[in-house]
Design a protein around this motif. Structure first.
Motif, PDB file in Angstrom:
ATOM      1  N   GLU A 307       0.791  -1.238   0.000  1.00  0.00           N
ATOM      2  CA  GLU A 307       0.000   0.000   0.000  1.00  0.00           C
ATOM      3  C   GLU A 307       0.823   1.287   0.000  1.00  0.00           C
ATOM      4  O   GLU A 307       0.346   2.330  -0.414  1.00  0.00           O
ATOM      5  CB  GLU A 307      -1.005   0.027   1.157  1.00  0.00           C
ATOM      6  CG  GLU A 307      -0.575  -0.520   2.489  1.00  0.00           C
ATOM      7  CD  GLU A 307      -0.515  -2.038   2.529  1.00  0.00           C
ATOM      8  OE1 GLU A 307      -1.022  -2.713   1.613  1.00  0.00           O
ATOM      9  OE2 GLU A 307       0.072  -2.566   3.488  1.00  0.00           O
ATOM     10  N   ASP A 344      -3.738  -3.415   1.202  1.00  0.00           N
ATOM     11  CA  ASP A 344      -4.418  -3.410   2.505  1.00  0.00           C
ATOM     12  C   ASP A 344      -4.663  -1.959   2.888  1.00  0.00           C
ATOM     13  O   ASP A 344      -4.221  -1.485   3.923  1.00  0.00           O
ATOM     14  CB  ASP A 344      -3.548  -4.130   3.544  1.00  0.00           C
ATOM     15  CG  ASP A 344      -4.242  -4.268   4.885  1.00  0.00           C
ATOM     16  OD1 ASP A 344      -5.469  -4.061   4.950  1.00  0.00           O
ATOM     17  OD2 ASP A 344      -3.573  -4.590   5.877  1.00  0.00           O
ATOM     18  N   ASN A 346      -6.669   1.593   3.811  1.00  0.00           N
ATOM     19  CA  ASN A 346      -7.590   1.992   4.887  1.00  0.00           C
ATOM     20  C   ASN A 346      -7.118   1.417   6.215  1.00  0.00           C
ATOM     21  O   ASN A 346      -5.953   1.136   6.354  1.00  0.00           O
ATOM     22  CB  ASN A 346      -9.039   1.690   4.545  1.00  0.00           C
ATOM     23  CG  ASN A 346      -9.432   2.492   3.310  1.00  0.00           C
ATOM     24  OD1 ASN A 346      -8.867   3.542   3.065  1.00  0.00           O
ATOM     25  ND2 ASN A 346     -10.365   1.988   2.543  1.00  0.00           N
ATOM     26  N   GLY A 347      -8.016   1.245   7.181  1.00  0.00           N
ATOM     27  CA  GLY A 347      -7.504   0.977   8.519  1.00  0.00           C
ATOM     28  C   GLY A 347      -6.746   2.229   8.903  1.00  0.00           C
ATOM     29  O   GLY A 347      -7.281   3.336   8.803  1.00  0.00           O
ATOM     30  N   VAL A 350      -4.867   5.277   5.691  1.00  0.00           N
ATOM     31  CA  VAL A 350      -5.875   5.959   4.889  1.00  0.00           C
ATOM     32  C   VAL A 350      -5.223   7.023   4.027  1.00  0.00           C
ATOM     33  O   VAL A 350      -4.265   7.654   4.425  1.00  0.00           O
ATOM     34  CB  VAL A 350      -6.899   6.661   5.797  1.00  0.00           C
ATOM     35  CG1 VAL A 350      -8.003   7.293   4.976  1.00  0.00           C
ATOM     36  CG2 VAL A 350      -7.476   5.671   6.766  1.00  0.00           C
ATOM     37  N   HIS A 355      -9.553   7.291  -0.798  1.00  0.00           N
ATOM     38  CA  HIS A 355     -10.740   6.886  -0.067  1.00  0.00           C
ATOM     39  C   HIS A 355     -11.467   8.144   0.359  1.00  0.00           C
ATOM     40  O   HIS A 355     -11.041   8.842   1.265  1.00  0.00           O
ATOM     41  CB  HIS A 355     -10.292   6.103   1.164  1.00  0.00           C
ATOM     42  CG  HIS A 355     -11.438   5.430   1.850  1.00  0.00           C
ATOM     43  ND1 HIS A 355     -12.230   4.519   1.207  1.00  0.00           N
ATOM     44  CD2 HIS A 355     -11.914   5.545   3.100  1.00  0.00           C
ATOM     45  CE1 HIS A 355     -13.146   4.095   2.059  1.00  0.00           C
ATOM     46  NE2 HIS A 355     -12.974   4.699   3.199  1.00  0.00           N
ATOM     47  N   PRO A 362     -12.575   3.091  10.906  1.00  0.00           N
ATOM     48  CA  PRO A 362     -11.876   2.591   9.712  1.00  0.00           C
ATOM     49  C   PRO A 362     -11.299   1.186   9.877  1.00  0.00           C
ATOM     50  O   PRO A 362     -11.278   0.415   8.922  1.00  0.00           O
ATOM     51  CB  PRO A 362     -10.766   3.615   9.459  1.00  0.00           C
ATOM     52  CG  PRO A 362     -10.763   4.526  10.623  1.00  0.00           C
ATOM     53  CD  PRO A 362     -12.049   4.381  11.363  1.00  0.00           C
ATOM     54  N   ALA A 363     -10.875   0.827  11.095  1.00  0.00           N
ATOM     55  CA  ALA A 363     -10.293  -0.511  11.272  1.00  0.00           C
ATOM     56  C   ALA A 363     -11.342  -1.593  11.034  1.00  0.00           C
ATOM     57  O   ALA A 363     -11.020  -2.734  10.700  1.00  0.00           O
ATOM     58  CB  ALA A 363      -9.709  -0.654  12.666  1.00  0.00           C
ATOM     59  N   ARG A 367     -11.716  -2.105   4.544  1.00  0.00           N
ATOM     60  CA  ARG A 367     -10.268  -2.237   4.627  1.00  0.00           C
ATOM     61  C   ARG A 367      -9.805  -3.514   3.922  1.00  0.00           C
ATOM     62  O   ARG A 367     -10.554  -4.473   3.813  1.00  0.00           O
ATOM     63  CB  ARG A 367      -9.922  -2.314   6.122  1.00  0.00           C
ATOM     64  CG  ARG A 367      -8.468  -2.229   6.395  1.00  0.00           C
ATOM     65  CD  ARG A 367      -8.085  -2.592   7.788  1.00  0.00           C
ATOM     66  NE  ARG A 367      -6.709  -3.063   7.677  1.00  0.00           N
ATOM     67  CZ  ARG A 367      -5.952  -3.409   8.673  1.00  0.00           C
ATOM     68  NH1 ARG A 367      -6.401  -3.377   9.884  1.00  0.00           N
ATOM     69  NH2 ARG A 367      -4.722  -3.819   8.456  1.00  0.00           N
ATOM     70  N   ASP A 464      -2.940  -7.203  13.754  1.00  0.00           N
ATOM     71  CA  ASP A 464      -4.386  -7.031  13.709  1.00  0.00           C
ATOM     72  C   ASP A 464      -5.105  -8.084  14.530  1.00  0.00           C
ATOM     73  O   ASP A 464      -6.148  -7.806  15.117  1.00  0.00           O
ATOM     74  CB  ASP A 464      -4.884  -7.063  12.256  1.00  0.00           C
ATOM     75  CG  ASP A 464      -4.684  -5.707  11.611  1.00  0.00           C
ATOM     76  OD1 ASP A 464      -5.021  -4.699  12.253  1.00  0.00           O
ATOM     77  OD2 ASP A 464      -4.156  -5.649  10.491  1.00  0.00           O
TER      78      ASP A 464
END
Ligand code: PEP
Ligand code: MG
Length: 589
Positions: A307, A344, A346-347, A350, A355, A362-363, A367, A464
């Protein structure tokens, strides 16, 4: 070094990245935008206040136009968004209404702008139209830019800092952190940030000490203060007294000697005392980190977080751009493998360019794979680049955030589409690459048995998995003390995954930060894990730990801690049993 007159102050935070540095503070303050005061103005002051507002709008508009000019004209998606913003600067709703509010309410421009933008935001959000709702974010961005000019907040770019300093910031995003230039920045500290946040991951990969979650560092530290950043114990010492400075200068020397010793042994194999071989791989965010990964002794790239390329470009990269990067990566690593994880986004990674709809959580939002399944064009572009790069070396494909079987089935369908497109386009590619999923959502642990039927390997993402199973936001400093890798519930889940992988005869790797901390290794080894992927800089210490252990002893350790109920008991027991082999900084304070 100059010792200032002001008194020594110690702040405790969270260890973001280990190591010690001593240097002068450089404050990066972006918070001006949030401290907006309301005050009344007299009738006579109204025209001057409106003028001040108009100047702030003009400046924001000019700066924005410069950004548009500097962009590549072919990137139509991004340009469209930015050009839409251009119109919003003088939009009646925002511009006209703010002037009206200053005039009628006789209040300062900042307050009027905030009042109007909140109203507009609320109004748009009530409309049941996805397009209009997406525009809320545009309005917020435009009004933030005007506000930054009104309150005089500076938008300091980390890449512009020229001195050798310690950065002090309220918060740094992973994208900010990835701009850090190693030769300029000695370390950094932030008010916000939690354990295993992406900001801390990037700091570790840069090998610079960082303390996060200090709460009030930006309020206390002044530019030019002497700072000691003790990233290993999560401490910030402001204007140290002579004794402390002396003690830390000694520690710094010791720490550097310890690291040099580790580096000398990094080429040795990761084999336990009883001859069991481990594979140690590197997690990387940027292709440029590959050389360091090899130097630190990585057998493979076990996780390439893709990302960051999207975040840096501030738009979606093209298939060719992705191919160039992936090809470069696999060619440098060849014949060793590279595990490429699909986007991956977002989360906490961002990017408003990618987005445009704000999410409350957001998590738990759109995502990882969820975003890719909704944005199939983006996903297919990336998959095609990965399959094309696989013609030049060894690649494994990894899908993040899988939470149910349906998702992996949909992913497989999209993979087929990507392959058909590549065939039709007559491109050279290799589709026979292992397909794996991240196990990082508790539901995936519970159905790992079913998921295993559809994939070739599991990669346990503890960052995570801990966040979601303990309900601890990994970015939130207030709950960072509860973010515990050795929590019995986390250990039970990891054991479950290992058992299922063994039963189903599929590969299992751990790629979360948990694998990079030597203190966790006896437990993970006892569970049967043999493959770890981590920040490259952690490899030498983990390797040393593995080389000092015996698998039979770790199985006994696991049985012993399996009877324990609290993290403290588990931690104390490991510290006691492995006191002599734990690395520098893990046994003190
Ligand atoms: C994880 O969640 O453990 C992981 C490796 O992925 P990331 O840190 O990028 O979310
Ligand atoms: Mg993750």
């Amino acid at each position: 070094m100059r010792i200032p007159d002001s008194e020594q102050t110690i702040l405790r935070g969270i260890s973001g990245s280990p190591g010690i540095c001593i240097g002068q503070a450089y404050i990066v303050d972006r918070e001006g935008v949030n401290v907006i005061k309301r005050y009344q103005i007299s009738e006579e002051m109204v025209p001057a206040e409106i003028d001040r507002f108009k100047q702030a709008v003009s400046k924001a508009k000019n700066d924005h136009a410069k950004i548009i000019d500097s962009l590549d004209r072919d990137l139509s998606e991004n340009l469209n968004i930015l050009e839409a913003h251009m119109v919003l600067f003088k939009d009646k709703l925002l511009y006209g209404k703010t002037i009206e509010t200053i005039t009628n309410g006789k209040i300062n421009a900042e307050w009027a702008l905030r009042k109007v933008s909140r109203k507009v935001k609320a109004m748009f959000q009530q409309i049941d139209d996805q397009y209009l709702q997406a525009r809320v974010n545009d309005i917020v961005q435009v009004s933030d830019k005007i506000m930054a000019n009104l309150v005089g907040a500076q938008d300091i770019r980390i890449s512009d800092i020229t001195q050798r300093v310690v950065i002090v910031a309220h918060d740094l995003s992973p994208a900010d952190t990835s701009q850090i230039q190693l030769e300029r920045i000695k370390g950094f500290v932030t008010d916000l940030g939690g354990k295993d946040s992406h900001t801390s991951i990037v700091a570790k990969s840069l090998n610079i000490p960082a303390v996060l979650g200090l709460g009030r560092a930006t309020a206390i530290v002044r530019n030019g203060d002497i700072l000691i950043v003790d990233g290993s114990s999560g401490k910030l010492i402001i204007n140290p007294d002579e004794d402390t400075l002396f003690k830390y200068e000694e520690r710094l020397t010791e720490y550097e000697a310890y690291r040099a010793g580790l580096a000398r042994e990094s080429h040795l194999a990761a084999v336990t005392k009883d001859g069991v071989k481990f594979e140690l791989m590197a997690n990387i965010e940027l292709v440029e980190e590959v050389v360091a990964a090899k130097d630190y002794g990585a057998d493979e790239i076990g996780l390439f977080r893709t990302e960051f390329l999207y975040l840096d470009l501030k738009r979606y990269p093209t298939e060719e751009e992705l191919l160039t990067k992936y090809k470069e990566l696999v060619e440098i690593m060849a014949p060793r493998s590279v595990t490429i994880r699909t986007l991956d986004i977002n989360g906490d990674k961002v990017n408003p360019y990618l987005h445009r709809v704000e999410e409350e959580n957001p998590a738990l939002g759109l995502r990882g794979v969820r975003f890719c399944l909704e944005n199939q064009d983006v996903f297919i572009t990336q998959l095609k680049a990965i399959f094309r790069a696989a013609a030049f070396g060894s690649i494994k494909l990894l899908i993040p955030m899988i939470s149910c079987v349906e998702e992996i089935l949909q992913v497989k369908q999209i993979i087929n589409k990507a392959i058909i497109e590549l065939e039709l386009e007559d491109k050279i590619f290799n589709k026979d690459i292992p397909l794996g999923i991240m196990i990082e959502v508790p539901s995936a642990v519970m159905i790992a048995d079913h998921l295993a039927d559809h994939v070739d390997f599991f990669s346990i993402g503890t960052n995570d998995l801990i966040q979601y199973s303990l309900a601890i936001d990994r970015r939130n400093r207030k709950v960072a003390h509860l973010y515990q890798a050795l929590n019995p519930s986390v250990l039970i889940m990891i054991q479950l995954i290992c058992d299922i992988a063994e039963k189903k005869k599929i590969d299992v790797v751990m790629c979360g930060e948990m694998a990079g901390d030597p203190i966790n290794i006896p437990v993970l080894m006892g569970m049967g894990l043999r493959k770890f992927s981590m920040n490259s800089v952690s490899i030498p210490a983990v390797k040393k730990m593995i080389r000092s252990l015996d698998t039979k002893q770790t199985q006994k350790t696991l049985r012993k801690i399996g009877k324990m109920n609290t993290v403290q008991e588990i931690l104390d027991s490991i510290l006691k049993e492995y006191k002599d082999i734990l690395p520098y900084g893990r046994t003190e304070e």
